[in-house]
Design a protein around this motif. Sequence first.
Motif, PDB file in Angstrom:
ATOM      1  N   ARG A 189       0.643   4.020  -2.869  1.00 40.98           N
ATOM      2  CA  ARG A 189       0.273   5.547  -2.742  1.00 40.98           C
ATOM      3  C   ARG A 189       1.222   6.499  -3.121  1.00 40.98           C
ATOM      4  O   ARG A 189       0.853   7.624  -3.574  1.00 40.98           O
ATOM      5  N   ASN A 190       2.562   6.053  -2.996  1.00 43.25           N
ATOM      6  CA  ASN A 190       3.500   7.112  -3.386  1.00 43.25           C
ATOM      7  C   ASN A 190       4.129   6.994  -4.699  1.00 43.25           C
ATOM      8  O   ASN A 190       4.853   7.873  -4.981  1.00 43.25           O
ATOM      9  N   LEU A 243       0.887  -1.221   0.008  1.00 44.72           N
ATOM     10  CA  LEU A 243      -0.051   0.277   0.012  1.00 44.72           C
ATOM     11  C   LEU A 243       0.806   1.244   0.017  1.00 44.72           C
ATOM     12  O   LEU A 243       0.452   2.354  -0.533  1.00 44.72           O
ATOM     13  N   GLU A 244       1.942   1.343   0.991  1.00 45.00           N
ATOM     14  CA  GLU A 244       2.928   2.311   0.807  1.00 45.00           C
ATOM     15  C   GLU A 244       3.517   2.445  -0.660  1.00 45.00           C
ATOM     16  O   GLU A 244       3.469   3.650  -0.918  1.00 45.00           O
ATOM     17  N   GLN A 282      -8.252  -1.305  -0.756  1.00 37.42           N
ATOM     18  CA  GLN A 282      -7.674   0.222  -0.447  1.00 37.42           C
ATOM     19  C   GLN A 282      -7.186   0.786  -1.577  1.00 37.42           C
ATOM     20  O   GLN A 282      -7.353   2.129  -1.830  1.00 37.42           O
ATOM     21  N   ILE A 283      -6.346   0.110  -2.426  1.00 44.24           N
ATOM     22  CA  ILE A 283      -5.866   0.775  -3.595  1.00 44.24           C
ATOM     23  C   ILE A 283      -7.136   1.460  -4.448  1.00 44.24           C
ATOM     24  O   ILE A 283      -6.793   2.513  -5.098  1.00 44.24           O
ATOM     25  N   GLU A 314      -9.484   2.908  -3.640  1.00 43.07           N
ATOM     26  CA  GLU A 314     -10.022   4.217  -2.949  1.00 43.07           C
ATOM     27  C   GLU A 314      -9.189   5.317  -3.657  1.00 43.07           C
ATOM     28  O   GLU A 314      -9.926   6.309  -3.626  1.00 43.07           O
ATOM     29  N   PHE A 315      -8.181   5.069  -4.192  1.00 37.55           N
ATOM     30  CA  PHE A 315      -7.431   6.250  -4.700  1.00 37.55           C
ATOM     31  C   PHE A 315      -6.926   5.701  -6.055  1.00 37.55           C
ATOM     32  O   PHE A 315      -5.981   6.768  -6.755  1.00 37.55           O
ATOM     33  N   SER A 316      -6.849   4.659  -6.714  1.00 41.94           N
ATOM     34  CA  SER A 316      -6.149   4.415  -7.957  1.00 41.94           C
ATOM     35  C   SER A 316      -7.095   3.448  -8.819  1.00 41.94           C
ATOM     36  O   SER A 316      -7.700   2.635  -8.442  1.00 41.94           O
TER      37      SER A 316
END
Length: 231
Positions: free
Chosen positions: A43-44, A39-40, A67-68, A70-72
Amino acid sequence: MAKRALVVDDEKLIVKGIRFSLEQDGMEVDCAYDGEEALEYARNNQYDIVLLDIMLPKLSGFEVCQQIREFSSVPVIMLTAKGDDMDKILGLEYGADDYITKPFNILEVKARIKAIMRRMEPKKNTQEDSSVLESGSMRLDCEGRRVYIGGREVGLTAKEFEVLELLVRNPNKVYSRENLLKTVWGSDYPGDVRTVDVHIRRLREKIESNPSEPQFVHTKWGVGYYFLNAE
């Protein structure tokens, strides 16, 4: 510009083998060995593909994929235990685009990656208006691979977008589940028609105000699915 991949598996020999093979094809590869690290990285960094094992320390592959999402909308290929159909279905439910069963042939992995990347490339349209499709409150930007409902962007996975674009480009045409599977996933895809049902359900949850009474993507019972142009 080199394509970037994130490979996530707690078996270091598997990661090493995949990394070596992808780098031989000119890709840049990052590696993670547990869910939190994955996840880190996600996100980055910006990736073109994520290969994600299900059985991971700290966070499972399902949790990481969820979770990925949620932003990608980066394409995610899940690595699943051989013959475990429930893992495959759950992976698709959590937003994966594809899955490969272990043990796998690295040539199959690379073929799947290349197929997804080809489909992700913007289509070169000779007709300018064909790159933007509109129906009622829905607007598809086919080059940017983005969907807007009432002016608000809706995040779709690569496969969800491909299914929707195919249906929108062919309104009122009923596609059987088998036809959709062959057209969107390819004739050599080893999955079954449940894959299509999962993606249609997730697609409706995202684009329909009431998924049980869809405005856009309809079911022709006993036949398949079709898109109805909205006023």
